[in-house]
Scaffold this motif. Structure first.
Motif, PDB file in Angstrom:
ATOM      1  N   ILE A   1      39.513  56.503  55.286  1.00 31.54           N
ATOM      2  CA  ILE A   1      38.232  56.234  55.415  1.00 31.54           C
ATOM      3  C   ILE A   1      38.226  54.562  55.882  1.00 31.54           C
ATOM      4  CG2 ILE A   1      36.167  55.704  53.970  1.00 31.54           C
ATOM      5  CD1 ILE A   1      36.985  57.978  52.385  1.00 31.54           C
TER       6      ILE A   1
ATOM      7  N   PHE B   1      36.459  52.505  59.045  1.00 29.89           N
ATOM      8  CA  PHE B   1      35.808  51.308  59.172  1.00 29.89           C
ATOM      9  C   PHE B   1      36.354  50.349  60.040  1.00 29.89           C
ATOM     10  CE2 PHE B   1      35.492  47.267  57.187  1.00 29.89           C
ATOM     11  CZ  PHE B   1      34.242  46.787  57.376  1.00 29.89           C
TER      12      PHE B   1
ATOM     13  N   LEU C   1      35.672  57.565  68.719  1.00 27.36           N
ATOM     14  CA  LEU C   1      34.971  58.933  68.519  1.00 27.36           C
ATOM     15  C   LEU C   1      36.297  59.697  68.062  1.00 27.36           C
ATOM     16  CD1 LEU C   1      32.608  59.585  71.514  1.00 27.36           C
ATOM     17  CD2 LEU C   1      31.826  59.484  69.081  1.00 27.36           C
TER      18      LEU C   1
ATOM     19  N   GLU D   1      23.724  42.134  64.112  1.00 27.94           N
ATOM     20  CA  GLU D   1      24.919  42.694  63.880  1.00 27.94           C
ATOM     21  C   GLU D   1      25.652  42.620  62.405  1.00 27.94           C
ATOM     22  OE1 GLU D   1      26.856  43.790  66.235  1.00 27.94           O
ATOM     23  OE2 GLU D   1      25.557  42.991  67.896  1.00 27.94           O
TER      24      GLU D   1
ATOM     25  N   HIS E   1      24.597  45.877  60.833  1.00 25.70           N
ATOM     26  CA  HIS E   1      25.548  46.924  61.245  1.00 25.70           C
ATOM     27  C   HIS E   1      26.612  46.721  60.314  1.00 25.70           C
ATOM     28  CE1 HIS E   1      23.761  49.183  64.651  1.00 25.70           C
ATOM     29  NE2 HIS E   1      23.832  47.854  65.305  1.00 25.70           N
ATOM     30  N   LYS E   2      27.330  45.635  60.114  1.00 20.65           N
ATOM     31  CA  LYS E   2      28.361  45.428  59.255  1.00 20.65           C
ATOM     32  C   LYS E   2      28.266  45.855  58.088  1.00 20.65           C
ATOM     33  CE  LYS E   2      32.025  42.000  58.592  1.00 20.65           C
ATOM     34  NZ  LYS E   2      32.517  40.678  58.614  1.00 20.65           N
TER      35      LYS E   2
ATOM     36  N   TYR F   1      27.957  49.661  57.744  1.00 20.88           N
ATOM     37  CA  TYR F   1      29.464  50.134  57.867  1.00 20.88           C
ATOM     38  C   TYR F   1      30.221  49.911  56.421  1.00 20.88           C
ATOM     39  CZ  TYR F   1      28.660  50.169  62.873  1.00 20.88           C
ATOM     40  OH  TYR F   1      28.199  50.351  64.175  1.00 20.88           O
ATOM     41  N   ILE F   2      29.884  48.982  55.853  1.00 18.29           N
ATOM     42  CA  ILE F   2      30.632  48.416  54.625  1.00 18.29           C
ATOM     43  C   ILE F   2      30.189  49.674  53.508  1.00 18.29           C
ATOM     44  CG2 ILE F   2      31.206  47.028  52.793  1.00 18.29           C
ATOM     45  CD1 ILE F   2      31.234  44.938  54.900  1.00 18.29           C
TER      46      ILE F   2
ATOM     47  N   LEU G   1      31.760  56.926  51.238  1.00 18.03           N
ATOM     48  CA  LEU G   1      32.587  58.022  51.398  1.00 18.03           C
ATOM     49  C   LEU G   1      33.887  57.583  50.252  1.00 18.03           C
ATOM     50  CD1 LEU G   1      33.064  57.222  55.333  1.00 18.03           C
ATOM     51  CD2 LEU G   1      32.406  59.426  54.126  1.00 18.03           C
ATOM     52  N   ALA G   2      34.333  56.547  49.897  1.00 17.55           N
ATOM     53  CA  ALA G   2      35.428  56.360  48.876  1.00 17.55           C
ATOM     54  C   ALA G   2      34.991  56.962  47.572  1.00 17.55           C
ATOM     55  CB  ALA G   2      35.629  54.860  48.729  1.00 17.55           C
TER      56      ALA G   2
ATOM     57  N   THR H   1      34.787  60.855  47.596  1.00 17.79           N
ATOM     58  CA  THR H   1      36.378  61.372  47.365  1.00 17.79           C
ATOM     59  C   THR H   1      36.606  61.318  45.815  1.00 17.79           C
ATOM     60  OG1 THR H   1      36.605  60.395  49.628  1.00 17.79           O
ATOM     61  CG2 THR H   1      38.620  60.866  48.190  1.00 17.79           C
TER      62      THR H   1
ATOM     63  N   LYS I   1      29.883  63.945  53.246  1.00 18.32           N
ATOM     64  CA  LYS I   1      30.997  63.013  53.889  1.00 18.32           C
ATOM     65  C   LYS I   1      31.106  63.213  55.390  1.00 18.32           C
ATOM     66  CE  LYS I   1      34.997  62.436  51.638  1.00 18.32           C
ATOM     67  NZ  LYS I   1      36.209  63.048  50.988  1.00 18.32           N
ATOM     68  N   ILE I   2      31.084  64.481  55.986  1.00 25.00           N
ATOM     69  CA  ILE I   2      31.232  64.513  57.325  1.00 25.00           C
ATOM     70  C   ILE I   2      29.845  64.150  57.988  1.00 25.00           C
ATOM     71  CG2 ILE I   2      31.013  66.506  58.960  1.00 25.00           C
ATOM     72  CD1 ILE I   2      33.310  67.913  57.224  1.00 25.00           C
TER      73      ILE I   2
ATOM     74  N   VAL J   1      30.191  60.312  58.043  1.00 23.67           N
ATOM     75  CA  VAL J   1      31.064  59.828  59.251  1.00 23.67           C
ATOM     76  C   VAL J   1      30.447  60.061  60.788  1.00 23.67           C
ATOM     77  CG1 VAL J   1      33.398  60.028  60.244  1.00 23.67           C
ATOM     78  CG2 VAL J   1      33.166  60.149  57.939  1.00 23.67           C
TER      79      VAL J   1
ATOM     80  N   VAL K   1      26.917  57.695  61.211  1.00 25.16           N
ATOM     81  CA  VAL K   1      27.068  56.300  60.855  1.00 25.16           C
ATOM     82  C   VAL K   1      28.197  55.751  61.894  1.00 25.16           C
ATOM     83  CG1 VAL K   1      27.330  54.104  59.542  1.00 25.16           C
ATOM     84  CG2 VAL K   1      25.996  56.283  58.797  1.00 25.16           C
ATOM     85  N   TYR K   2      29.528  56.283  61.718  1.00 23.86           N
ATOM     86  CA  TYR K   2      30.494  55.863  62.385  1.00 23.86           C
ATOM     87  C   TYR K   2      30.635  56.356  63.774  1.00 23.86           C
ATOM     88  CZ  TYR K   2      32.560  53.788  58.260  1.00 23.86           C
ATOM     89  OH  TYR K   2      32.636  53.036  57.034  1.00 23.86           O
ATOM     90  N   MET K   3      30.277  57.468  64.187  1.00 24.16           N
ATOM     91  CA  MET K   3      30.246  58.066  65.376  1.00 24.16           C
ATOM     92  C   MET K   3      28.963  57.946  66.210  1.00 24.16           C
ATOM     93  SD  MET K   3      32.449  61.578  64.369  1.00 24.16           S
ATOM     94  CE  MET K   3      33.342  61.930  65.860  1.00 24.16           C
ATOM     95  N   HIS K   4      28.343  57.241  65.495  1.00 24.60           N
ATOM     96  CA  HIS K   4      26.826  56.781  66.036  1.00 24.60           C
ATOM     97  C   HIS K   4      26.138  57.821  66.523  1.00 24.60           C
ATOM     98  CE1 HIS K   4      29.169  52.637  66.904  1.00 24.60           C
ATOM     99  NE2 HIS K   4      28.419  52.735  65.706  1.00 24.60           N
TER     100      HIS K   4
END
Lengths: 210, 93
Positions: free
Chosen positions: A69, A73, A191, B2, B5-6, B9-10, B16-17, B20, B47-48, B51, B54-57
């Motif tokens: 994870i 990040f 990705l 920006e 965004h940061k 992401y945090i 996610l943590a 888990t 969780k999927i 990810v 957010v992370y895969m936009h």
């Protein structure tokens, strides 16, 4: 009189490289789907399946999940950095991501070595799980072991591929000084890396927790 | 922008943590196995989605791309359950 017709691109701003990576992710996801569904089908057909945590180390793997994870990040931060033209940030975040991937693989190798070499505690846990007489946990120990190794090793190979991919992009970023114009290369790498994290979430749930 | 965004992401990484840790806790809960399985799958899917969106936009992509990627998932599950349906009736030699 000519008429201007506005054509909306259904793919938006996505580059061909990005679309190709999405296509690859779909195909690769189906491969994992086959493994996980095959494992689930085998499990349903077995009368004896060990309880979670009896053989596999859940706390260690939960830590590994946390590690992955964190790398997701750092990877998204690497993209964020290069989109702003911050080369140093890109290199640092990519290096952190690569280090995290290597650490993940190291923990997986440690877990495998522990299973292959065996010890008294493992023998006892294997006996409780129904593998009486087994002194180590190898792919031939049973269907449970075969499903575990097939799935986690396939994922581990993906992590290894991801680490090599990051190393290549890091090398290219160093050599050709990436700017925000090359951010799509980092986005495509991202990705793939996030996909590895995404798949691990399912692997952790299906193989370790259920 | 920006910084926003940061921050996103945090916060996503923290969620996610936390999820888990909750997942690991669910295994220890004194509830029936079926309940555990439902809860674990619910957390895994959450969780999927975090990810992917957010992370895969994925949330910034066009509706068309999102649909092209998400529609095959229920179809795959449909086929999987279709195949698994015959397990109780399998021939054992």
């Amino acid at each position: 009189m000519s008429e201007v017709i506005a054509i909306r691109d259904p793919w938006g701003k996505a580059t061909t490289g990005k679309l190709a990576m999405w296509l690859f992710i779909i195909m690769d996801g189906l491969s994992f789907g086959g493994l996980l569904i095959g494992g689930a089908a085998l499990r349903l057909s077995m009368s004896n399946w060990p309880e979670p945590g009896l053989v596999l180390n859940i706390p260690l793997t939960a830590f590994n999940t946390f590690l992955l994870i964190c790398t997701s990040f750092t990877m998204v931060m690497a993209l964020n950095a290069i989109q702003k033209g911050d080369q140093k940030g890109l290199k640092n975040y990519l290096a952190f991501t690569m280090a995290g991937g290597i650490a993940f693989l190291g923990i997986q190798v440690y877990e495998y070595s522990h299973f292959f070499l065996g010890n008294e505690t493992l023998t006892q846990h294997l006996a409780e799980a129904g593998f009486v007489g087994a002194s180590n946990f190898v792919p031939s120990t049973g269907t449970y072991a075969a499903v575990f190794y097939a799935t986690t090793a396939f994922h581990g190979l993906h992590v290894l591929s991801g680490v090599i991919y990051i190393a290549c992009i890091l090398y290219a970023a160093n050599k050709w000084n990436y700017t925000s114009a090359q951010s799509d290369k980092v986005e495509i790498l991202g990705l793939f890396w996030h996909f590895i994290d995404l798949i691990w979430i399912f692997v952790f749930t299906v193989i370790y927790l259920i | 922008m920006e910084n926003n965004h940061k921050k996103t992401y945090i916060i996503n990484a923290i969620w996610l943590a936390v999820l888990t840790v909750i997942e690991v806790g669910v295994v220890e809960l004194p509830i029936p196995k079926s309940g555990q399985v439902i809860l674990l799958f619910a957390f895994a899917i959450t969780k999927i989605m975090l990810v992917a969106l957010v992370y895969m936009h994925l949330r910034y992509e066009t509706k068309f791309l999102r649909r092209a990627l998400l529609i095959p998932i229920p179809l795959a599950l449909y086929f999987a359950f279709g195949v698994m349906y015959d397990i109780p009736f399998r021939w054992v030699g």
